[in-house]
Design a protein around this motif. Structure first.
Motif, PDB file in Angstrom:
ATOM      1  N   PRO A 195      15.597  -4.553  13.664  1.00  0.00           N
ATOM      2  CA  PRO A 195      14.815  -3.351  14.016  1.00  0.00           C
ATOM      3  C   PRO A 195      15.620  -2.063  13.897  1.00  0.00           C
ATOM      4  O   PRO A 195      15.061  -1.010  13.560  1.00  0.00           O
ATOM      5  N   LEU A 196      16.926  -2.142  14.146  1.00  0.00           N
ATOM      6  CA  LEU A 196      17.757  -0.942  14.040  1.00  0.00           C
ATOM      7  C   LEU A 196      17.864  -0.474  12.598  1.00  0.00           C
ATOM      8  O   LEU A 196      17.659   0.714  12.303  1.00  0.00           O
ATOM      9  N   ILE A 197      18.178  -1.398  11.674  1.00  0.00           N
ATOM     10  CA  ILE A 197      18.309  -1.036  10.261  1.00  0.00           C
ATOM     11  C   ILE A 197      16.990  -0.538   9.704  1.00  0.00           C
ATOM     12  O   ILE A 197      16.925   0.488   9.004  1.00  0.00           O
ATOM     13  N   PHE A 198      15.893  -1.240  10.018  1.00  0.00           N
ATOM     14  CA  PHE A 198      14.578  -0.837   9.507  1.00  0.00           C
ATOM     15  C   PHE A 198      14.213   0.565   9.985  1.00  0.00           C
ATOM     16  O   PHE A 198      13.834   1.433   9.194  1.00  0.00           O
ATOM     17  N   SER A 199      14.341   0.810  11.289  1.00  0.00           N
ATOM     18  CA  SER A 199      13.932   2.107  11.843  1.00  0.00           C
ATOM     19  C   SER A 199      14.836   3.238  11.371  1.00  0.00           C
ATOM     20  O   SER A 199      14.351   4.327  11.051  1.00  0.00           O
TER      21      SER A 199
ATOM     22  N   ALA B 299       6.831   9.069   3.336  1.00  0.00           N
ATOM     23  CA  ALA B 299       7.034  10.483   3.012  1.00  0.00           C
ATOM     24  C   ALA B 299       5.911  11.051   2.153  1.00  0.00           C
ATOM     25  O   ALA B 299       5.739  12.279   2.087  1.00  0.00           O
ATOM     26  N   HIS B 300       5.124  10.177   1.515  1.00  0.00           N
ATOM     27  CA  HIS B 300       4.080  10.651   0.604  1.00  0.00           C
ATOM     28  C   HIS B 300       2.661  10.480   1.139  1.00  0.00           C
ATOM     29  O   HIS B 300       1.706  10.792   0.424  1.00  0.00           O
ATOM     30  N   ILE B 301       2.480   9.991   2.340  1.00  0.00           N
ATOM     31  CA  ILE B 301       1.109   9.773   2.847  1.00  0.00           C
ATOM     32  C   ILE B 301       0.558  10.992   3.576  1.00  0.00           C
ATOM     33  O   ILE B 301      -0.540  10.941   4.126  1.00  0.00           O
ATOM     34  N   GLY B 302       1.309  12.049   3.596  1.00  0.00           N
ATOM     35  CA  GLY B 302       0.846  13.253   4.284  1.00  0.00           C
ATOM     36  C   GLY B 302       1.737  13.568   5.469  1.00  0.00           C
ATOM     37  O   GLY B 302       2.246  12.664   6.139  1.00  0.00           O
ATOM     38  N   GLU B 303       1.914  14.853   5.701  1.00  0.00           N
ATOM     39  CA  GLU B 303       2.857  15.286   6.738  1.00  0.00           C
ATOM     40  C   GLU B 303       2.456  14.798   8.124  1.00  0.00           C
ATOM     41  O   GLU B 303       3.291  14.338   8.906  1.00  0.00           O
ATOM     42  N   GLU B 304       1.155  14.870   8.435  1.00  0.00           N
ATOM     43  CA  GLU B 304       0.712  14.500   9.780  1.00  0.00           C
ATOM     44  C   GLU B 304       0.877  13.009  10.050  1.00  0.00           C
ATOM     45  O   GLU B 304       1.472  12.605  11.048  1.00  0.00           O
ATOM     46  N   LYS B 305       0.393  12.160   9.142  1.00  0.00           N
ATOM     47  CA  LYS B 305       0.504  10.715   9.317  1.00  0.00           C
ATOM     48  C   LYS B 305       1.961  10.264   9.212  1.00  0.00           C
ATOM     49  O   LYS B 305       2.429   9.407   9.974  1.00  0.00           O
ATOM     50  N   GLY B 306       2.669  10.837   8.249  1.00  0.00           N
ATOM     51  CA  GLY B 306       4.065  10.463   8.052  1.00  0.00           C
ATOM     52  C   GLY B 306       4.927  10.806   9.246  1.00  0.00           C
ATOM     53  O   GLY B 306       5.795  10.028   9.647  1.00  0.00           O
ATOM     54  N   LYS B 307       4.663  11.974   9.851  1.00  0.00           N
ATOM     55  CA  LYS B 307       5.449  12.400  11.004  1.00  0.00           C
ATOM     56  C   LYS B 307       5.270  11.436  12.178  1.00  0.00           C
ATOM     57  O   LYS B 307       6.214  11.154  12.915  1.00  0.00           O
ATOM     58  N   LEU B 308       4.065  10.919  12.315  1.00  0.00           N
ATOM     59  CA  LEU B 308       3.790   9.970  13.397  1.00  0.00           C
ATOM     60  C   LEU B 308       4.644   8.713  13.247  1.00  0.00           C
ATOM     61  O   LEU B 308       5.264   8.237  14.215  1.00  0.00           O
TER      62      LEU B 308
ATOM     63  N   VAL C 218       7.436   8.380  11.452  1.00  0.00           N
ATOM     64  CA  VAL C 218       8.854   8.731  11.589  1.00  0.00           C
ATOM     65  C   VAL C 218       9.228   8.887  13.062  1.00  0.00           C
ATOM     66  O   VAL C 218      10.298   8.427  13.499  1.00  0.00           O
ATOM     67  N   ASP C 219       8.350   9.520  13.842  1.00  0.00           N
ATOM     68  CA  ASP C 219       8.628   9.688  15.280  1.00  0.00           C
ATOM     69  C   ASP C 219       8.708   8.343  15.995  1.00  0.00           C
ATOM     70  O   ASP C 219       9.559   8.134  16.865  1.00  0.00           O
ATOM     71  N   VAL C 220       7.811   7.422  15.615  1.00  0.00           N
ATOM     72  CA  VAL C 220       7.843   6.078  16.219  1.00  0.00           C
ATOM     73  C   VAL C 220       9.156   5.375  15.871  1.00  0.00           C
ATOM     74  O   VAL C 220       9.814   4.782  16.732  1.00  0.00           O
ATOM     75  N   CYS C 221       9.549   5.454  14.607  1.00  0.00           N
ATOM     76  CA  CYS C 221      10.800   4.818  14.175  1.00  0.00           C
ATOM     77  C   CYS C 221      12.005   5.451  14.850  1.00  0.00           C
ATOM     78  O   CYS C 221      12.967   4.758  15.205  1.00  0.00           O
ATOM     79  N   ARG C 222      11.937   6.778  15.047  1.00  0.00           N
ATOM     80  CA  ARG C 222      13.039   7.455  15.736  1.00  0.00           C
ATOM     81  C   ARG C 222      13.150   6.969  17.184  1.00  0.00           C
ATOM     82  O   ARG C 222      14.257   6.755  17.694  1.00  0.00           O
TER      83      ARG C 222
END
Length: 425
Positions: A57-61, A169-178, A180-184
């Motif tokens: 999970p660490l490497i993936f995220s 990164a290509h699915i749209g800023e709003e969906k992508g940000k969600l 990325v935030d979860v992975c962070r």
């Protein structure tokens, strides 16, 4: 009473000291009480399993955050290109150092092959014959990412994570940000889990060293002491040269970097597991000021393509076998062997017993009998500890060099972070 509490706080040991004590006490315990020490393997295995549960999970995220969070794929391409260049330089240097040391010290001269070695050597040779470079490259592509995660196949996980990160990164800023935030958040949680697991590290290391010494004894080092010494000496020489080159390129004192990384390095050496030290090493590099996107991209990639210790060991071991069988191995053949190992040692992290397979395959291709691998296996655990140490430190050096080369951070910022996070606190 208050004075006693203050005194206890002053003598409280850091994790590095605790791990080192666990290493020493475990060796003494296994030596003096081998019957008990040889039974402690489950306790050590429990620690390694706890570490391994963190890695996937660490490497993936972290890769998703590093790739999708960057958004600049030209920048990511430059980062990967510079990392590959440094990996190739380091690998070439490791092969040359291993070759020079084994030719000078000649650890294989005078070593006799034990009669019990034929079966183990034959098994290694059979495995090597089935090892195909084309099939190995094809195996990088996962057919089932869940299965890859279950097997902790780092190459397949990295391959999928890179594709997934680009897609996010290509699915749209709003969906992508969600995403990325979860992975962070997952990444931060896994670092916290790492902190909890590391509290068990001294006990786990004590158990693993007790088992190793109790089961095999220190006497196993005597017949092959010259081989073990040659590897350790070669790794010290290699890391010194690599550190000097990195210092000249970056204008940083890599002795300070070594001190920053002493906990993950000691942990990796004690457990002979690069995975065990990965989360802690990444955390140390981030505390040193290196950007998350650099650490999360270069470190996992390096764990698959920049195994300096394993690469050095491969060149040293093949020549060792030739010396043991009194086979003349000329300079032309040795250069051809280096070129072969430059290719065959890339991406072997996901193959069980990868070093032995590569050594057996290379030896067989140059007409060297592979039965001698059995005698190497007798001290492989001791040598694996040194290889792991070298692999970890080599990848950390690569991460610092690539971060500065890409101008993601200035050397003054690293010096400032070192002073604030590792000296004053």
């Amino acid at each position: 009473m208050r004075k006693g509490v203050i005194y206890l706080k002053k003598i409280r040991m850091g994790l590095t000291t605790q791990i080192f004590l666990g290493l020493l006490l475990g060796a003494c315990f296994g030596y003096f009480l081998p019957e008990v020490g040889s039974q402690l393997k489950p306790l050590g295995d429990a620690f390694i399993r706890m570490i391994k549960m963190i890695v996937v999970p660490l490497i993936f995220s972290t890769l998703i955050v590093g790739i999708a969070g960057t958004g600049d794929f030209k920048k990511l391409g430059r980062l990967g290109g510079k990392a590959i260049i440094w990996f190739e330089v380091a690998s070439c240097l490791a092969l040359i150092v291993g070759l020079v040391v084994v030719n000078i010290l000649q650890p294989g001269v005078g070593v006799s092959l034990p009669s019990i070695g034929a079966a183990a050597g034959a098994n290694a040779a059979a495995t090597a014959e089935s090892f195909s470079i084309s099939m190995h490259l094809l195996n990088i592509i996962p057919t089932n990412i869940v299965e890859a995660c279950a097997k902790s196949d780092m190459l397949q996980i990295i391959f999928f994570s890179c594709f997934f990160g680009v897609a996010v990164a290509h699915i749209g800023e709003e969906k992508g940000k969600l995403i990325v935030d979860v992975c962070r958040c997952v990444c931060e949680a896994m670092f916290k889990v790492t902190h909890y697991v590391m509290m068990f590290a001294p006990i786990g290391i004590f158990a693993m060293i007790s088992y190793t010494v109790g089961s095999f004894g220190l006497s196993m080092l005597i017949p092959l002491g010259k081989l073990v010494f040659s590897l350790y000496f070669a790794i010290i020489i290699f890391l010194c040269i690599l550190g000097v080159i990195a210092s000249a390129v970056t204008k940083l004192n890599f002795w300070h970097i070594f001190k920053v990384l002493r906990e993950p390095l000691l942990l990796g050496y004690s457990t002979a597991s690069s995975e065990a030290a990965l989360p802690l090493a990444m955390r140390c590099l981030e505390k040193l000021g290196l950007p998350k996107q650099v650490v999360t991209f270069v470190m996992p990639t390096g764990y698959s393509f920049n195994l300096d210790g394993s690469t050095l060991y491969s060149s040293l071991a093949v020549i060792f076998l030739a010396q043991m069988y009194d086979i003349e191995f000329g300079i032309t053949q040795q250069i051809m062997m280096l070129l072969t190992l430059m290719i065959s040692t890339k991406g072997i992290a996901g193959v069980p017993g990868a070093s032995i397979i590569v050594i057996a395959g290379t030896a067989a291709s140059f007409g060297i009998p592979t039965e001698g691998i059995a005698i190497i296996l007798g001290v492989d655990r001791i040598m694996d500890m040194a290889r792991t140490f070298c692999n970890i430190f080599g990848n950390c050096i690569a991460t610092v060099v690539v971060g500065l080369w890409e101008r993601e951070i200035k050397r003054e910022e690293i010096k400032h972070a070192y002073k604030n996070n590792f000296i004053e606190n």
